[in-house]
Design an enzyme around this catalytic site. Sequence first.
Site, PDB file in Angstrom:
ATOM      1  N   LYS A 203       6.110  16.886  24.590  1.00 55.21           N
ATOM      2  CA  LYS A 203       6.787  15.651  25.000  1.00 55.21           C
ATOM      3  C   LYS A 203       6.922  14.703  23.811  1.00 55.21           C
ATOM      4  O   LYS A 203       7.989  14.181  23.530  1.00 55.21           O
ATOM      5  CB  LYS A 203       6.018  14.984  26.133  1.00 55.21           C
ATOM      6  N   GLU A 209      -1.905  20.025  17.377  1.00 52.52           N
ATOM      7  CA  GLU A 209      -2.049  21.468  17.587  1.00 52.52           C
ATOM      8  C   GLU A 209      -0.679  22.145  17.659  1.00 52.52           C
ATOM      9  O   GLU A 209      -0.416  23.153  17.001  1.00 52.52           O
ATOM     10  CB  GLU A 209      -2.817  21.744  18.893  1.00 52.52           C
ATOM     11  N   GLY A 263       3.339  14.235  30.814  1.00 52.45           N
ATOM     12  CA  GLY A 263       3.088  15.565  30.286  1.00 52.45           C
ATOM     13  C   GLY A 263       2.586  16.539  31.344  1.00 52.45           C
ATOM     14  O   GLY A 263       3.095  17.650  31.482  1.00 52.45           O
ATOM     15  N   ARG A 264       1.601  16.110  32.136  1.00 49.31           N
ATOM     16  CA  ARG A 264       1.025  17.035  33.124  1.00 49.31           C
ATOM     17  C   ARG A 264       1.900  17.156  34.367  1.00 49.31           C
ATOM     18  O   ARG A 264       1.536  17.847  35.317  1.00 49.31           O
ATOM     19  CB  ARG A 264      -0.407  16.614  33.466  1.00 49.31           C
ATOM     20  N   GLU A 349      -7.275  14.495  34.226  1.00 52.62           N
ATOM     21  CA  GLU A 349      -6.599  13.597  33.286  1.00 52.62           C
ATOM     22  C   GLU A 349      -5.963  12.432  34.040  1.00 52.62           C
ATOM     23  O   GLU A 349      -5.857  11.322  33.526  1.00 52.62           O
ATOM     24  CB  GLU A 349      -5.537  14.362  32.472  1.00 52.62           C
ATOM     25  N   HIS A 380     -19.013  36.956  42.250  1.00 45.15           N
ATOM     26  CA  HIS A 380     -20.073  37.693  41.568  1.00 45.15           C
ATOM     27  C   HIS A 380     -20.598  36.908  40.377  1.00 45.15           C
ATOM     28  O   HIS A 380     -21.232  37.474  39.485  1.00 45.15           O
ATOM     29  CB  HIS A 380     -19.547  39.058  41.119  1.00 45.15           C
ATOM     30  N   LYS A 489      -8.954  12.205  18.997  1.00 40.84           N
ATOM     31  CA  LYS A 489      -7.883  12.559  18.055  1.00 40.84           C
ATOM     32  C   LYS A 489      -8.020  11.730  16.778  1.00 40.84           C
ATOM     33  O   LYS A 489      -7.853  12.229  15.664  1.00 40.84           O
ATOM     34  CB  LYS A 489      -6.506  12.289  18.681  1.00 40.84           C
TER      35      LYS A 489
HETATM   36  O1  F6P Z   1      -3.869  14.924  24.741  1.00 47.66           O
HETATM   37  C1  F6P Z   1      -3.409  14.787  26.045  1.00 47.66           C
HETATM   38  C2  F6P Z   1      -1.936  15.064  26.174  1.00 47.66           C
HETATM   39  O2  F6P Z   1      -1.224  13.934  25.831  1.00 47.66           O
HETATM   40  C3  F6P Z   1      -1.571  15.534  27.573  1.00 47.66           C
HETATM   41  O3  F6P Z   1      -1.424  14.496  28.456  1.00 47.66           O
HETATM   42  C4  F6P Z   1      -0.327  16.307  27.309  1.00 47.66           C
HETATM   43  O4  F6P Z   1      -0.011  17.160  28.381  1.00 47.66           O
HETATM   44  C5  F6P Z   1      -0.722  17.046  26.050  1.00 47.66           C
HETATM   45  O5  F6P Z   1      -1.503  16.125  25.332  1.00 47.66           O
HETATM   46  C6  F6P Z   1       0.418  17.539  25.209  1.00 47.66           C
HETATM   47  O6  F6P Z   1       1.237  16.499  24.790  1.00 47.66           O
HETATM   48  P1  F6P Z   1       2.675  16.768  24.192  1.00 47.66           P
HETATM   49  O7  F6P Z   1       3.497  17.405  25.252  1.00 47.66           O
HETATM   50  O8  F6P Z   1       3.192  15.428  23.781  1.00 47.66           O
HETATM   51  O9  F6P Z   1       2.519  17.682  23.012  1.00 47.66           O
END
Ligand code: F6P
Length: 524
Positions: A203, A209, A263-264, A349, A380, A489
Amino acid sequence: MPHFTSTPPWQALLAHRDALAGARLRDLWQRDGARGAALTFSCAGIAVDLSKQRITAETVQLLAALARDRGVAPAIEKLFTGERVNVTENRPALHTALRGDEHVSVDGHDLYPEIQRNRERMRVFAEAVRAGQWKGATGRAFTHVLALGIGGSALGPKLAIEALRADADGPEVRFVINIDAAEFDDAIDGLDPASTLVVVASKTFTTQETMVNAVAAREWLVAALGEGALAKHVVAATANIAAAANFGLPECNVFPFAEGVGGRYSLWSSVGLPVAIAVGMAKFEQMLAGAHAADLQVRSDPLERNVPVLLGLVAAWNRNALGMPTHAVLSYASRLESLPAYLQQLEMESLGKRVDTSGAPVDFHTSPVVWGGTETPGQHAFHQWLHQGTEPASCDFIVVARPMGEKRIHHEILLSHACAQSEALMNGVAASDPHRACPGDRVSTTFVLPQLDAYHLGALLAIYEHKVYVLATLWGINAFDQFGVELGKTIAAQVLPAVRGANVPLHPATQHLLDVIRKLGDSR
Ligand code: F6P
């Protein structure tokens, strides 16, 4: 607005809890053998059996009174009509607009045409990739998609592709989520860059990452195919078009979605592109249709029969009246293996907050720990804890009525275990040997999907989204921000130069830990 804990409806619920205290779940069933039918509800074709919760018909009435008092129905309307329900970021939450057919406007701006346009672009591209019309730089059709993203930009697509595996007739999708070189290497193992499409879902298009993985993927492609190949091989799903352009992507390779889509909550947007490529746009749209059916019901069903509302209310009842610290999601479907992780992000979250929307501290517990697993393997492993551990957990059983493969016997046994576990948790067992006794009285909800298909998957996820929103409304917190994730972060950005060998001041605890890591890393 006062917290719900000080309202008359909540006080009435606490008195009701105390009146119920002597009754065990099995007593409630003995008293009222019809409670199964009375406490099973339906939403978008999914049956939701609440009869193993510590509730009665009276509890439902009292909970509905709480929902009325907290303005749940008007809050739901605000969500659907583009109001700025994300108050801390002064934004609407637009995920439902992505799957509806209404003209939702924000500040007088109708979002509908843009949503349709974005969906149409997604359709054309996904189908062209599937049909081998959108080809790689050397003229080869794509056999694989490398999907990069993390959190909401990966959990939903991964879950959907796994769940809809029976429909997956497009290129194979592999995910790279973590910033772990092994994960990247494993994902590209055996892939040919010439027939691999990279989808970068982010987003913000700034998530460390994902961006580092995107650079690694770009290098992998360029090394094999040259710089000129990128326009054919890399696309993005993002709300930050400018950042995607800076990354070098032409406009036609960028599939945008609105800033107001969290995002979620973004599976329904272009973040779902890998799903559309894997199973086809028609199936993706069936998923949207299932979610939309749940949307229609949450808006119109009476509170006493409104599945997402009841789930939110029962969750508050379990958390705040009965004091349950954890909530387990038990998927009786291997293809729903990623559901607990998806719901963990959605719920924790969204609801892991300690202040209300005005910034005042809350005087009650918010999100329980959400965890879970795939069944029967979990039986199990951690079910021992559920049956005989010292703390109660509420459980969601996810059951699929129709077989998910050819072998009938497997499905029959799977169903027998799903039914048996919720009964065992409810009834427990007495034994003269205390080691063998199970206290029982463990509460659960069972979701029954007629079949594991795109429509019912969409419905299930939308039901959970609305449950979360209802809980946030009851608690008076904002479900749509996540400021708590920022601190780590920031510190990681300060630590990284030290990890790379620079002499920068660190907290002594962090310096100590880094020294321990270095020592072990060097001791070969
Ligand atoms: O670190 C949390 C977060 O902002 C989530 O809410 C989101 O889904 C994820 O990181 C990834 O964010 P982006 O889609 O901006 O890479």
